[in-house]
Design a protein around this motif. Structure first.
Motif, PDB file in Angstrom:
ATOM      1  N   GLY A  94      -2.642  -9.179 -66.330  1.00  0.00           N
ATOM      2  CA  GLY A  94      -1.583  -8.576 -66.176  1.00  0.00           C
ATOM      3  C   GLY A  94      -1.105  -7.866 -65.104  1.00  0.00           C
ATOM      4  O   GLY A  94      -0.628  -6.704 -64.189  1.00  0.00           O
ATOM      5  N   ALA A  95      -1.317  -9.148 -63.518  1.00  0.00           N
ATOM      6  CA  ALA A  95      -0.328  -8.069 -62.368  1.00  0.00           C
ATOM      7  C   ALA A  95       0.948  -8.166 -62.946  1.00  0.00           C
ATOM      8  O   ALA A  95       1.437  -8.818 -64.021  1.00  0.00           O
ATOM      9  CB  ALA A  95      -0.882  -9.873 -62.070  1.00  0.00           C
ATOM     10  N   GLY A  96       1.548  -7.503 -61.938  1.00  0.00           N
ATOM     11  CA  GLY A  96       2.857  -6.947 -61.512  1.00  0.00           C
ATOM     12  C   GLY A  96       3.669  -7.210 -60.931  1.00  0.00           C
ATOM     13  O   GLY A  96       3.439  -7.925 -59.729  1.00  0.00           O
ATOM     14  N   LEU A  97       5.068  -7.465 -60.530  1.00  0.00           N
ATOM     15  CA  LEU A  97       5.771  -7.174 -59.355  1.00  0.00           C
ATOM     16  C   LEU A  97       6.723  -5.683 -59.439  1.00  0.00           C
ATOM     17  O   LEU A  97       6.938  -5.589 -60.919  1.00  0.00           O
ATOM     18  CB  LEU A  97       6.358  -8.263 -59.578  1.00  0.00           C
ATOM     19  CG  LEU A  97       7.664  -8.766 -60.549  1.00  0.00           C
ATOM     20  CD1 LEU A  97       9.261  -8.720 -59.692  1.00  0.00           C
ATOM     21  CD2 LEU A  97       7.661 -10.272 -61.486  1.00  0.00           C
ATOM     22  N   ARG A  98       7.851  -6.051 -58.707  1.00  0.00           N
ATOM     23  CA  ARG A  98       8.391  -5.039 -58.179  1.00  0.00           C
ATOM     24  C   ARG A  98       9.303  -5.840 -57.230  1.00  0.00           C
ATOM     25  O   ARG A  98       9.652  -6.131 -56.000  1.00  0.00           O
ATOM     26  CB  ARG A  98       7.870  -3.783 -57.585  1.00  0.00           C
ATOM     27  CG  ARG A  98       6.786  -2.947 -58.243  1.00  0.00           C
ATOM     28  CD  ARG A  98       6.451  -1.672 -57.367  1.00  0.00           C
ATOM     29  NE  ARG A  98       4.832  -1.392 -58.207  1.00  0.00           N
ATOM     30  CZ  ARG A  98       5.324  -0.223 -58.793  1.00  0.00           C
ATOM     31  NH1 ARG A  98       6.362   0.678 -59.177  1.00  0.00           N
ATOM     32  NH2 ARG A  98       4.102   0.469 -59.546  1.00  0.00           N
ATOM     33  N   LEU A  99      11.074  -5.158 -58.003  1.00  0.00           N
ATOM     34  CA  LEU A  99      12.228  -5.600 -57.209  1.00  0.00           C
ATOM     35  C   LEU A  99      12.418  -4.680 -56.257  1.00  0.00           C
ATOM     36  O   LEU A  99      12.666  -3.172 -56.713  1.00  0.00           O
ATOM     37  CB  LEU A  99      13.343  -5.791 -58.238  1.00  0.00           C
ATOM     38  CG  LEU A  99      12.778  -7.321 -59.114  1.00  0.00           C
ATOM     39  CD1 LEU A  99      14.090  -6.707 -60.369  1.00  0.00           C
ATOM     40  CD2 LEU A  99      12.673  -8.242 -58.336  1.00  0.00           C
ATOM     41  N   CYS A 100      12.933  -4.678 -54.769  1.00  0.00           N
ATOM     42  CA  CYS A 100      12.804  -3.585 -54.311  1.00  0.00           C
ATOM     43  C   CYS A 100      14.082  -3.950 -53.468  1.00  0.00           C
ATOM     44  O   CYS A 100      14.609  -5.076 -53.133  1.00  0.00           O
ATOM     45  CB  CYS A 100      11.719  -3.572 -52.975  1.00  0.00           C
ATOM     46  SG  CYS A 100       9.756  -3.909 -53.738  1.00  0.00           S
ATOM     47  N   THR A 101      14.804  -2.577 -52.960  1.00  0.00           N
ATOM     48  CA  THR A 101      16.051  -2.998 -52.131  1.00  0.00           C
ATOM     49  C   THR A 101      16.349  -3.420 -50.601  1.00  0.00           C
ATOM     50  O   THR A 101      17.045  -3.201 -50.027  1.00  0.00           O
ATOM     51  CB  THR A 101      16.216  -1.549 -52.894  1.00  0.00           C
ATOM     52  OG1 THR A 101      16.527  -0.491 -52.732  1.00  0.00           O
ATOM     53  CG2 THR A 101      17.519  -1.631 -54.139  1.00  0.00           C
ATOM     54  N   SER A 102      15.111  -2.946 -50.225  1.00  0.00           N
ATOM     55  CA  SER A 102      14.885  -2.952 -48.578  1.00  0.00           C
ATOM     56  C   SER A 102      13.791  -4.212 -48.451  1.00  0.00           C
ATOM     57  O   SER A 102      12.924  -4.446 -49.819  1.00  0.00           O
ATOM     58  CB  SER A 102      14.194  -1.739 -47.978  1.00  0.00           C
ATOM     59  OG  SER A 102      15.021  -0.561 -48.215  1.00  0.00           O
ATOM     60  N   TYR A 103      14.091  -5.082 -47.047  1.00  0.00           N
ATOM     61  CA  TYR A 103      13.054  -5.839 -46.751  1.00  0.00           C
ATOM     62  C   TYR A 103      11.313  -4.857 -46.880  1.00  0.00           C
ATOM     63  O   TYR A 103      11.883  -4.387 -46.936  1.00  0.00           O
ATOM     64  CB  TYR A 103      13.126  -6.344 -45.949  1.00  0.00           C
ATOM     65  CG  TYR A 103      14.934  -7.346 -45.522  1.00  0.00           C
ATOM     66  CD1 TYR A 103      14.348  -8.130 -46.658  1.00  0.00           C
ATOM     67  CD2 TYR A 103      15.683  -6.901 -45.591  1.00  0.00           C
ATOM     68  CE1 TYR A 103      15.804  -9.010 -46.459  1.00  0.00           C
ATOM     69  CE2 TYR A 103      16.729  -7.810 -45.570  1.00  0.00           C
ATOM     70  CZ  TYR A 103      17.150  -8.657 -45.769  1.00  0.00           C
ATOM     71  OH  TYR A 103      18.091  -9.446 -46.863  1.00  0.00           O
ATOM     72  N   MET A 128       7.509  -7.069 -54.860  1.00  0.00           N
ATOM     73  CA  MET A 128       6.072  -7.263 -54.297  1.00  0.00           C
ATOM     74  C   MET A 128       6.141  -7.687 -55.879  1.00  0.00           C
ATOM     75  O   MET A 128       5.421  -7.593 -56.768  1.00  0.00           O
ATOM     76  CB  MET A 128       6.131  -5.486 -54.176  1.00  0.00           C
ATOM     77  CG  MET A 128       4.699  -4.739 -54.313  1.00  0.00           C
ATOM     78  SD  MET A 128       3.563  -5.521 -51.990  1.00  0.00           S
ATOM     79  CE  MET A 128       5.042  -4.254 -51.722  1.00  0.00           C
ATOM     80  N   LEU A 129       3.951  -8.962 -55.010  1.00  0.00           N
ATOM     81  CA  LEU A 129       3.752  -9.182 -56.304  1.00  0.00           C
ATOM     82  C   LEU A 129       2.548  -7.732 -55.953  1.00  0.00           C
ATOM     83  O   LEU A 129       1.370  -8.176 -55.250  1.00  0.00           O
ATOM     84  CB  LEU A 129       3.222 -10.113 -56.005  1.00  0.00           C
ATOM     85  CG  LEU A 129       4.626 -11.478 -56.732  1.00  0.00           C
ATOM     86  CD1 LEU A 129       6.331 -11.421 -56.211  1.00  0.00           C
ATOM     87  CD2 LEU A 129       3.596 -12.848 -56.735  1.00  0.00           C
ATOM     88  N   GLU A 130       1.951  -7.476 -56.801  1.00  0.00           N
ATOM     89  CA  GLU A 130       0.081  -6.693 -57.180  1.00  0.00           C
ATOM     90  C   GLU A 130      -0.323  -6.888 -58.236  1.00  0.00           C
ATOM     91  O   GLU A 130       0.308  -7.272 -59.627  1.00  0.00           O
ATOM     92  CB  GLU A 130       1.175  -5.499 -56.955  1.00  0.00           C
ATOM     93  CG  GLU A 130       2.170  -4.773 -58.075  1.00  0.00           C
ATOM     94  CD  GLU A 130       2.811  -3.259 -58.019  1.00  0.00           C
ATOM     95  OE1 GLU A 130       2.691  -2.645 -56.709  1.00  0.00           O
ATOM     96  OE2 GLU A 130       3.055  -2.638 -58.841  1.00  0.00           O
TER      97      GLU A 130
END
Length: 131
Positions: A94-103, A128-130
């Motif tokens: 169930g690990a997730g990821l997020r798309l980020c607008t900054s580095y 970001m992998l979390e």
């Protein structure tokens, strides 16, 4: 008679194009991170191309080509990724990821669970992998 057949074929093809566009529009779920869209069909096929435990970012909007793959939790900067891409979260547990607008994994959108997505990566500079 040929003219009438030609017009009917054109009308039929136009109708098919409209139907396909409407189907895509109705099957999409827009998310807050950029313009990420969850795929509702072909998810199993796309996951099969992405190794278990990985997040894969394909060079285009389909599973063609060699994807960039990410395995460990943390942030990864993206470069030269413009337009809509296929992103597959094939992480386990169930690990997730997020798309980020900054580095550096900053200014991230909502968490995306396991599945296939079609985000516009133009405004995205990192993922970001979390757990």
């Amino acid at each position: 008679m040929q003219r009438k057949t030609h017009l009917n074929l054109r009308t039929m093809l136009a109708g098919l194009g409209f139907t396909a566009a409407a189907t895509v529009a109705l099957s999409a779920v827009t998310l807050s991170a950029g313009t990420a869209v969850a795929a509702t069909s072909g998810m199993t096929a796309a996951r099969g191309d992405c190794p278990s435990g990985y997040v894969c970012v394909y060079p285009g909007n389909d599973a063609g080509g060699s994807p960039d793959t990410y395995y460990r939790y943390g942030s990864y900067n993206l470069s030269n990724m413009f337009g809509v891409h296929l992103v597959v979260n094939n992480q386990t547990g169930g690990a997730g990821l997020r798309l980020c607008t900054s580095y550096g994994g900053q200014n991230c959108g909502e968490r995306l669970g396991p599945g296939s997505y079609h985000p516009n990566l133009t405004p995205i500079n990192s993922i970001m992998l979390e757990p």
